[in-house]
Design an enzyme around this catalytic site. Structure first.
Site, PDB file in Angstrom:
ATOM      1  N   HIS A   1       0.863  -1.182   0.000  1.00  0.00           N
ATOM      2  CA  HIS A   1       0.000   0.000   0.000  1.00  0.00           C
ATOM      3  C   HIS A   1       0.895   1.226   0.000  1.00  0.00           C
ATOM      4  CE1 HIS A   1      -3.698   2.312   0.780  1.00  0.00           C
ATOM      5  NE2 HIS A   1      -2.885   3.130   1.421  1.00  0.00           N
ATOM      6  N   CYS A   2       0.718   2.076  -1.020  1.00  0.00           N
ATOM      7  CA  CYS A   2       1.603   3.224  -1.208  1.00  0.00           C
ATOM      8  C   CYS A   2       0.936   4.487  -0.668  1.00  0.00           C
ATOM      9  CB  CYS A   2       1.945   3.389  -2.693  1.00  0.00           C
ATOM     10  SG  CYS A   2       3.015   4.794  -3.032  1.00  0.00           S
ATOM     11  N   PRO A   3       1.486   5.109   0.374  1.00  0.00           N
ATOM     12  CA  PRO A   3       0.885   6.341   0.898  1.00  0.00           C
ATOM     13  C   PRO A   3       1.032   7.515  -0.068  1.00  0.00           C
ATOM     14  CG  PRO A   3       2.958   5.861   2.016  1.00  0.00           C
ATOM     15  CD  PRO A   3       2.653   4.667   1.174  1.00  0.00           C
TER      16      PRO A   3
END
Length: 291
Positions: free
Chosen positions: A152-154
């Protein structure tokens, strides 16, 4: 006819879900992150045009090719950012029928599946209670299971998974190109002043922009390099970092990857082959049929 109607209803449901999910993504928790990214991008671009850089000099002399091309590249990078950010990464939406569609098998064929294959294939998520295809994982932030989950890429406020991973890599490559070009442009805008505090007053903003561009270029370069390395091995960030906790990998040797088909095949399959891979078939050496 019954199967066709089932697939039709399934696809219509997916389209409705995608539209609802895109609306939610635009105005959801990632709105602030995406807005900040866009504002920062165009503020830096504006600073490069306002200072005495080669872009401004070319614009003033009527040489518009490079300025227009640079603005177009920045615009395309923003569009790619939103495409990756709002794209469905491969959410698992339903149980049973969706799983059989994924695997390309019917109910009558379930009895033909080897017991070991079936036990892995029917792993059920403890959060959303859906059956997970191999290489999928539940994302606590998105509250969904994602096929071929990477991370999951912020930065994009979205998961990177089966459907958007290649676009994420394309975005990183394109963003790196824009950042390096912007860094070169910023370097041409410094004005020589003999007194240091006057120099800092004259070049302070451009210095901050140059340092920011250099930092972002380094980060994107490292991200792009690490993803290309993992793609060449046909593994994901999650599998690379947590293989000792993953049921289908923890019994493999340290250098063993059941999904590795060779560097060329891995890269070709990642960038050039579109569709859903049945990873159970690859894992058990049954082939890699596309559906």
């Amino acid at each position: 006819m019954i199967i066709q109607n089932t697939y039709l209803h399934l696809h219509v449901g997916w389209l409705i879900y995608y539209a609802r999910n895109m609306f939610k993504n635009v105005f959801g928790s990632g709105f602030l992150v995406r807005t900040s990214h866009v504002i920062l991008t165009w503020v830096i671009t504006l600073i490069l045009f306002l200072h005495d850089t080669e872009l401004r000099k070319q614009e003033e002399t009527g040489q518009l090719v490079q300025p227009v091309l640079f603005v177009l590249l920045v615009l395309l990078s923003v569009l790619l950012y939103f495409a990756v950010s709002l794209m469905d990464p491969g959410f698992i939406l339903s149980d049973g029928t969706d799983l059989q569609f994924m695997l390309g098998v019917t109910e009558e064929q379930q009895d033909m599946i080897p017991p070991a294959t079936k036990s892995l294939r029917q792993r059920r998520c403890g959060h959303c209670l859906l059956q997970q295809p191999m290489r999928s994982k539940h994302c606590q932030t998105c509250q969904h299971c994602v096929r071929r989950y990477d991370h999951h890429c912020p930065w994009i406020e979205n998961c990177v998974g089966e459907r958007n991973h290649r676009w994420f890599v394309f975005y990183l490559a394109f963003q790196l190109l824009v950042l390096l070009w912007g860094l070169r442009i910023a370097w041409t805008g410094f004005t020589y002043v003999p007194i240091w505090h006057q120099w800092l007053r004259t070049n302070g903003v451009l210095t901050a922009v140059t340092m920011l561009l250099a930092l972002l270029s380094l980060i994107v370069l490292l991200l792009l390099g690490s993803h290309l390395y993992l793609v060449s091995l046909n593994t994901t960030t999650w599998e690379f970092m947590s293989r000792h906790r993953i049921s289908y990998l923890k019994h493999c040797g340290a250098d063993e990857n059941p999904f590795d088909r060779g560097t060329f095949q891995n890269l070709w399959g990642f960038f050039c082959v579109w569709g859903t891979v049945v990873w159970e078939h690859v894992y058990f050496k049954e082939g890699s049929d596309q559906v």
